[in-house]
Design a protein around this motif. Structure first.
Motif, PDB file in Angstrom:
ATOM      1  N   LEU A 145       0.824  -1.212   0.000  1.00  0.00           N
ATOM      2  CA  LEU A 145       0.000   0.000   0.000  1.00  0.00           C
ATOM      3  C   LEU A 145       0.857   1.260   0.000  1.00  0.00           C
ATOM      4  O   LEU A 145       0.582   2.219  -0.735  1.00  0.00           O
ATOM      5  CB  LEU A 145      -0.927  -0.010   1.215  1.00  0.00           C
ATOM      6  CG  LEU A 145      -2.036  -1.076   1.197  1.00  0.00           C
ATOM      7  CD1 LEU A 145      -2.762  -1.111   2.535  1.00  0.00           C
ATOM      8  CD2 LEU A 145      -3.010  -0.812   0.060  1.00  0.00           C
ATOM      9  N   PHE A 146       1.910   1.263   0.801  1.00  0.00           N
ATOM     10  CA  PHE A 146       2.789   2.431   0.901  1.00  0.00           C
ATOM     11  C   PHE A 146       3.456   2.727  -0.437  1.00  0.00           C
ATOM     12  O   PHE A 146       3.453   3.873  -0.911  1.00  0.00           O
ATOM     13  CB  PHE A 146       3.842   2.193   1.983  1.00  0.00           C
ATOM     14  CG  PHE A 146       4.810   3.331   2.159  1.00  0.00           C
ATOM     15  CD1 PHE A 146       4.395   4.521   2.752  1.00  0.00           C
ATOM     16  CD2 PHE A 146       6.125   3.213   1.736  1.00  0.00           C
ATOM     17  CE1 PHE A 146       5.287   5.588   2.907  1.00  0.00           C
ATOM     18  CE2 PHE A 146       7.018   4.263   1.890  1.00  0.00           C
ATOM     19  CZ  PHE A 146       6.601   5.454   2.477  1.00  0.00           C
ATOM     20  N   PHE A 147       4.018   1.692  -1.062  1.00  0.00           N
ATOM     21  CA  PHE A 147       4.687   1.894  -2.346  1.00  0.00           C
ATOM     22  C   PHE A 147       3.681   2.209  -3.454  1.00  0.00           C
ATOM     23  O   PHE A 147       4.007   2.940  -4.397  1.00  0.00           O
ATOM     24  CB  PHE A 147       5.502   0.653  -2.717  1.00  0.00           C
ATOM     25  CG  PHE A 147       6.713   0.416  -1.838  1.00  0.00           C
ATOM     26  CD1 PHE A 147       7.344   1.464  -1.191  1.00  0.00           C
ATOM     27  CD2 PHE A 147       7.208  -0.864  -1.672  1.00  0.00           C
ATOM     28  CE1 PHE A 147       8.454   1.254  -0.382  1.00  0.00           C
ATOM     29  CE2 PHE A 147       8.324  -1.096  -0.864  1.00  0.00           C
ATOM     30  CZ  PHE A 147       8.949  -0.037  -0.220  1.00  0.00           C
ATOM     31  N   ALA A 148       2.468   1.681  -3.351  1.00  0.00           N
ATOM     32  CA  ALA A 148       1.449   1.957  -4.368  1.00  0.00           C
ATOM     33  C   ALA A 148       1.093   3.433  -4.394  1.00  0.00           C
ATOM     34  O   ALA A 148       0.968   4.042  -5.475  1.00  0.00           O
ATOM     35  CB  ALA A 148       0.202   1.118  -4.102  1.00  0.00           C
ATOM     36  N   PHE A 149       0.928   4.032  -3.230  1.00  0.00           N
ATOM     37  CA  PHE A 149       0.550   5.442  -3.166  1.00  0.00           C
ATOM     38  C   PHE A 149       1.676   6.359  -3.640  1.00  0.00           C
ATOM     39  O   PHE A 149       1.430   7.499  -4.023  1.00  0.00           O
ATOM     40  CB  PHE A 149       0.127   5.817  -1.755  1.00  0.00           C
ATOM     41  CG  PHE A 149      -1.192   5.216  -1.345  1.00  0.00           C
ATOM     42  CD1 PHE A 149      -2.300   5.315  -2.169  1.00  0.00           C
ATOM     43  CD2 PHE A 149      -1.323   4.523  -0.146  1.00  0.00           C
ATOM     44  CE1 PHE A 149      -3.517   4.756  -1.809  1.00  0.00           C
ATOM     45  CE2 PHE A 149      -2.543   3.959   0.226  1.00  0.00           C
ATOM     46  CZ  PHE A 149      -3.638   4.077  -0.605  1.00  0.00           C
ATOM     47  N   GLN A 150       2.910   5.857  -3.626  1.00  0.00           N
ATOM     48  CA  GLN A 150       4.048   6.671  -4.061  1.00  0.00           C
ATOM     49  C   GLN A 150       4.483   6.369  -5.492  1.00  0.00           C
ATOM     50  O   GLN A 150       5.340   7.062  -6.035  1.00  0.00           O
ATOM     51  CB  GLN A 150       5.228   6.458  -3.119  1.00  0.00           C
ATOM     52  CG  GLN A 150       4.977   6.972  -1.699  1.00  0.00           C
ATOM     53  CD  GLN A 150       6.240   6.996  -0.871  1.00  0.00           C
ATOM     54  OE1 GLN A 150       7.199   6.291  -1.169  1.00  0.00           O
ATOM     55  NE2 GLN A 150       6.258   7.818   0.158  1.00  0.00           N
ATOM     56  N   ALA A 151       3.890   5.349  -6.101  1.00  0.00           N
ATOM     57  CA  ALA A 151       4.302   4.939  -7.445  1.00  0.00           C
ATOM     58  C   ALA A 151       3.920   5.980  -8.483  1.00  0.00           C
ATOM     59  O   ALA A 151       2.844   6.580  -8.425  1.00  0.00           O
ATOM     60  CB  ALA A 151       3.678   3.596  -7.797  1.00  0.00           C
ATOM     61  N   LYS A 152       4.812   6.200  -9.437  1.00  0.00           N
ATOM     62  CA  LYS A 152       4.558   7.167 -10.501  1.00  0.00           C
ATOM     63  C   LYS A 152       4.030   6.500 -11.764  1.00  0.00           C
ATOM     64  O   LYS A 152       3.340   7.141 -12.558  1.00  0.00           O
ATOM     65  CB  LYS A 152       5.848   7.929 -10.813  1.00  0.00           C
ATOM     66  CG  LYS A 152       6.335   8.794  -9.649  1.00  0.00           C
ATOM     67  CD  LYS A 152       7.609   9.535 -10.000  1.00  0.00           C
ATOM     68  CE  LYS A 152       8.081  10.395  -8.824  1.00  0.00           C
ATOM     69  NZ  LYS A 152       9.335  11.124  -9.137  1.00  0.00           N
ATOM     70  N   LYS A 153       4.364   5.227 -11.953  1.00  0.00           N
ATOM     71  CA  LYS A 153       3.893   4.510 -13.136  1.00  0.00           C
ATOM     72  C   LYS A 153       2.592   3.781 -12.820  1.00  0.00           C
ATOM     73  O   LYS A 153       2.470   3.144 -11.767  1.00  0.00           O
ATOM     74  CB  LYS A 153       4.948   3.509 -13.610  1.00  0.00           C
ATOM     75  CG  LYS A 153       6.212   4.171 -14.150  1.00  0.00           C
ATOM     76  CD  LYS A 153       7.178   3.119 -14.679  1.00  0.00           C
ATOM     77  CE  LYS A 153       8.423   3.769 -15.262  1.00  0.00           C
ATOM     78  NZ  LYS A 153       9.382   2.757 -15.774  1.00  0.00           N
ATOM     79  N   ALA A 154       1.652   3.869 -13.743  1.00  0.00           N
ATOM     80  CA  ALA A 154       0.340   3.257 -13.526  1.00  0.00           C
ATOM     81  C   ALA A 154       0.436   1.748 -13.356  1.00  0.00           C
ATOM     82  O   ALA A 154      -0.233   1.169 -12.489  1.00  0.00           O
ATOM     83  CB  ALA A 154      -0.590   3.588 -14.689  1.00  0.00           C
ATOM     84  N   THR A 155       1.281   1.087 -14.169  1.00  0.00           N
ATOM     85  CA  THR A 155       1.375  -0.367 -14.077  1.00  0.00           C
ATOM     86  C   THR A 155       1.946  -0.806 -12.724  1.00  0.00           C
ATOM     87  O   THR A 155       1.532  -1.834 -12.172  1.00  0.00           O
ATOM     88  CB  THR A 155       2.256  -0.934 -15.200  1.00  0.00           C
ATOM     89  OG1 THR A 155       3.532  -0.265 -15.192  1.00  0.00           O
ATOM     90  CG2 THR A 155       1.598  -0.740 -16.553  1.00  0.00           C
ATOM     91  N   VAL A 156       2.883  -0.023 -12.201  1.00  0.00           N
ATOM     92  CA  VAL A 156       3.462  -0.341 -10.885  1.00  0.00           C
ATOM     93  C   VAL A 156       2.414  -0.158  -9.797  1.00  0.00           C
ATOM     94  O   VAL A 156       2.237  -1.013  -8.924  1.00  0.00           O
ATOM     95  CB  VAL A 156       4.694   0.545 -10.603  1.00  0.00           C
ATOM     96  CG1 VAL A 156       5.183   0.356  -9.160  1.00  0.00           C
ATOM     97  CG2 VAL A 156       5.811   0.223 -11.586  1.00  0.00           C
ATOM     98  N   GLN A 157       1.711   0.973  -9.863  1.00  0.00           N
ATOM     99  CA  GLN A 157       0.684   1.240  -8.859  1.00  0.00           C
ATOM    100  C   GLN A 157      -0.412   0.179  -8.888  1.00  0.00           C
ATOM    101  O   GLN A 157      -0.832  -0.330  -7.841  1.00  0.00           O
ATOM    102  CB  GLN A 157       0.072   2.621  -9.085  1.00  0.00           C
ATOM    103  CG  GLN A 157      -0.916   3.018  -8.001  1.00  0.00           C
ATOM    104  CD  GLN A 157      -1.450   4.419  -8.223  1.00  0.00           C
ATOM    105  OE1 GLN A 157      -2.088   4.685  -9.240  1.00  0.00           O
ATOM    106  NE2 GLN A 157      -1.193   5.310  -7.280  1.00  0.00           N
ATOM    107  N   GLU A 158      -0.859  -0.165 -10.077  1.00  0.00           N
ATOM    108  CA  GLU A 158      -1.913  -1.175 -10.211  1.00  0.00           C
ATOM    109  C   GLU A 158      -1.450  -2.532  -9.694  1.00  0.00           C
ATOM    110  O   GLU A 158      -2.199  -3.239  -9.002  1.00  0.00           O
ATOM    111  CB  GLU A 158      -2.327  -1.297 -11.675  1.00  0.00           C
ATOM    112  CG  GLU A 158      -3.076  -0.063 -12.198  1.00  0.00           C
ATOM    113  CD  GLU A 158      -3.184  -0.054 -13.706  1.00  0.00           C
ATOM    114  OE1 GLU A 158      -2.710  -1.020 -14.338  1.00  0.00           O
ATOM    115  OE2 GLU A 158      -3.742   0.918 -14.253  1.00  0.00           O
ATOM    116  N   SER A 159      -0.213  -2.904 -10.005  1.00  0.00           N
ATOM    117  CA  SER A 159       0.320  -4.191  -9.547  1.00  0.00           C
ATOM    118  C   SER A 159       0.387  -4.251  -8.029  1.00  0.00           C
ATOM    119  O   SER A 159       0.040  -5.271  -7.409  1.00  0.00           O
ATOM    120  CB  SER A 159       1.719  -4.426 -10.128  1.00  0.00           C
ATOM    121  OG  SER A 159       1.677  -4.548 -11.530  1.00  0.00           O
TER     122      SER A 159
END
Length: 220
Positions: A145-159
């Motif tokens: 969850l922490f890394f998802a909210f900080q992710a800049k790429k959509a595929t990374v956030q979605e994963s």
């Protein structure tokens, strides 16, 4: 149990054939195979295939002990965030348990229930093991969850969001089951891994397609 074993093994084979080799795919296949191994151990815990129940208990617990560290490793590979020391620390805490499970005395018995098997750890090991297990489960959920909210790429956030959902689809139903029927706490590993087939589906059809074209830069 046998059906779940077949599904998880089939998903591992599908991932092996469908996706090109990268660290995320390889970690995912390891997760799927270990989940399948636990289901096989659970199915065979009543002296099938010539091994005693204690041997199958050892195999099953050794398999699921590696699942939380592998999931944390996968999260760090997907996000390319956090120190490598974190997932190696998780592996390091798993290693003593895997060695311990070689000894039959680690288990005080087993019970073959209708829908799940109860692996009875010796009383002086049970609390410490589940502390180990839930600690790394919730570390993994928090990281995703922490890394998802900080992710800049959509595929990374979605994963990463899918990874968090993957945790929740087996942790929440297990917690609800244990709350409604406290006697099922004895079968906690079996119930957790039973619901984890939902995570396996999310992993193969949700997370891996988003990682298939990603260039992996983090070493194992």
């Amino acid at each position: 149990m046998l059906a779940t074993f077949i599904i998880e093994l089939a998903l591992a084979l599908y991932a092996l054939i469908r996706y090109k080799s990268n660290i995320a795919r390889n970690l995912s296949i390891a997760l799927l195979v270990l989940l399948a191994v636990f289901q096989l151990a659970e199915y065979n815990t009543c002296d099938r295939f010539g091994l005693q129940a204690a041997a199958w208990s050892s195999i099953g617990f050794a398999a699921i002990t590696l699942l939380p560290p592998l999931a944390i490793h996968l999260i760090q590979v997907i996000s390319n965030r956090g120190p490598k020391l974190l997932h190696w620390a998780a592996y390091a805490t798993a290693a003593p348990w895997m060695v311990l499970f070689i000894h039959p005395s680690t288990f005080s018995g087993h019970e073959c229930a209708g829908n799940y098997a109860i692996f009875q750890l010796a009383s002086h090991y049970g609390g410490a093991y589940f502390l180990y297990y839930y600690f790394w489960l919730f570390v993994g959920l928090g990281l995703a969850l922490f890394f998802a909210f900080q992710a800049k790429k959509a595929t990374v956030q979605e994963s990463l969001i899918l990874q968090a959902v993957g945790y929740l689809v087996f942790v929440l139903p297990t917690a609800i089951t244990n709350t409604l029927k406290p006697s099922t706490i004895d079968g906690l590993p079996s119930i957790l891994c039973g619901f984890a087939v939902l995570y396996a589906i999310i992993l193969v059809f949700g997370i891996l397609p988003r990682q298939a074209t990603k260039t992996q830069v983090r070493g194992i």
